[in-house]
Design an enzyme around this catalytic site. Structure first.
Site, short mmCIF file in Angstrom:
data_model
loop_
_atom_site.label_atom_id
_atom_site.label_comp_id
_atom_site.label_asym_id
_atom_site.label_seq_id
_atom_site.Cartn_x
_atom_site.Cartn_y
_atom_site.Cartn_z
N TYR A 77 -23.72 7.84 44.30
CA TYR A 77 -23.08 7.18 43.08
C TYR A 77 -22.73 5.73 43.64
O TYR A 77 -22.47 5.29 44.62
CB TYR A 77 -22.12 7.89 42.53
CG TYR A 77 -20.58 7.95 43.43
CD1 TYR A 77 -19.82 7.09 43.22
CD2 TYR A 77 -20.54 8.96 44.46
CE1 TYR A 77 -18.58 6.97 44.19
CE2 TYR A 77 -19.46 8.89 45.14
CZ TYR A 77 -18.39 8.05 45.13
OH TYR A 77 -17.25 8.10 46.00
N CYS A 78 -22.59 4.85 42.57
CA CYS A 78 -22.16 3.45 42.49
C CYS A 78 -21.52 3.07 41.29
O CYS A 78 -21.17 4.05 40.28
CB CYS A 78 -23.30 2.46 42.80
SG CYS A 78 -24.76 2.69 41.79
N THR A 79 -21.13 1.81 41.02
CA THR A 79 -20.40 1.34 39.85
C THR A 79 -21.16 1.68 38.58
O THR A 79 -20.33 2.33 37.78
CB THR A 79 -19.94 0.09 40.04
OG1 THR A 79 -19.27 -0.27 41.29
CG2 THR A 79 -18.97 -0.48 39.01
N ILE A 110 -20.29 5.21 37.86
CA ILE A 110 -18.82 5.58 37.71
C ILE A 110 -18.33 5.36 36.27
O ILE A 110 -17.65 5.94 35.82
CB ILE A 110 -18.04 4.98 38.91
CG1 ILE A 110 -18.30 5.08 40.48
CG2 ILE A 110 -16.35 5.09 38.57
CD1 ILE A 110 -17.99 4.23 41.45
#
Length: 272
Positions: A176-178, A205
């Site tokens: 996952y990332c922003t 996110i």
């Protein structure tokens, strides 16, 4: 008046991305839209803010180009405009991983935000945070792996080392990332290393916050944003942060520096 903050990206061939730059810049300035748009031959990546009417006009304007029409975007709100100016930048790569000799066209499979909690709660899943350490310091998913990188270009070295020392022969990986764009490349790199069961959080996110509100409390802390909000909570509300020098609380109106997650108040900034 509140402001709408919109983040979006698309990997698409833009052979004339140099020519698109002045057109987008002029349109945004005329419609009082501020933020940052990155253009590359690989596509577009952006975070912009303005009134709802202005952003509606912006996406209608993009719809005129078949390569950029019907963009999916993440929307949040801010009391103040989190950007001071409008920038349209040209880049060699849309998101720089620093590795060119691998197939980045086939990334991992998406996991919808609504199914993410159940997926990463499984004992056979390794959850990897693809963001940088200064971002992870503000918040992360419980029990996720921190590669301890200072920039995205550090990720391949960590991934290669992790692959050599992995516990399972064919682990299930959740990344996952922003906003999702870094996972498009990082999951492709993991698959290029030989991992077959690679997944990533669709929309990142920010979309997870919007869709689930962190109902199961698997997210801990705040999410770092690359704008003057600096951090948002799981309800997408900007949080308070402290000056790294004097420890004083720094509010949105007093932001002076957000370089790589380092926040300075007005007083300390004048003495640096």
């Amino acid at each position: 008046m509140g402001y709408v903050v919109s983040t979006f990206y698309r990997f698409v061939h833009l052979s004339n991305y140099y020519d698109i730059r002045p057109v987008l810049k002029e349109f945004c300035v005329q419609n009082n839209i501020k933020g940052t748009i990155i253009l590359a031959e690989q596509g577009i990546n952006a975070t912009i803010a303005g009134s709802q009417n202005s952003l509606d006009k912006f996406f209608s304007f993009l719809d005129l180009d078949s390569r950029l029409c019907n963009l999916q975007y993440h929307k949040s709100f801010s009391r103040c405009n989190p950007f001071s100016k409008m920038k349209v930048k040209l880049r060699k790569e849309l998101v720089c991983l620093g590795i060119e000799d691998f197939d980045d066209s086939v990334g991992g499979e998406y996991i919808d935000p609504e199914n993410w909690d159940n997926f990463i709660s499984r004992s056979d899943v390794y959850t990897i945070d693809t963001r940088n350490s200064y971002e992870i310091n503000f918040g992360k998913f419980k029990n996720s792996i921190n590669p301890e990188t200072n920039c995205f270009r550090d990720f391949p070295d960590w991934a290669i080392s992790w692959a050599k020392n992995k516990i399972d022969d064919d682990p299930i990986i959740a990344m996952y990332c922003t906003g999702g764009i870094r996972c498009e490349k990082s999951t492709a790199f993991m698959k290029d290393l030989g991992f077959s069961k690679v997944y990533h959080l669709k929309g990142g996110i920010l979309e997870y916050f919007k869709s689930t509100g962190n109902i199961n409390n698997l997210w801990e802390g705040y999410c770092f944003t690359f704008d003057d909000r600096i951090i948002v909570d799981d309800k997408l509300v900007p949080g308070d942060v402290k000056c790294i020098l004097c420890g004083a609380h720094v509010m949105l109106e007093d932001m002076k520096s957000i370089s790589r997650g380092h926040v300075l108040c007005f007083s300390c900034k004048d003495h640096v």
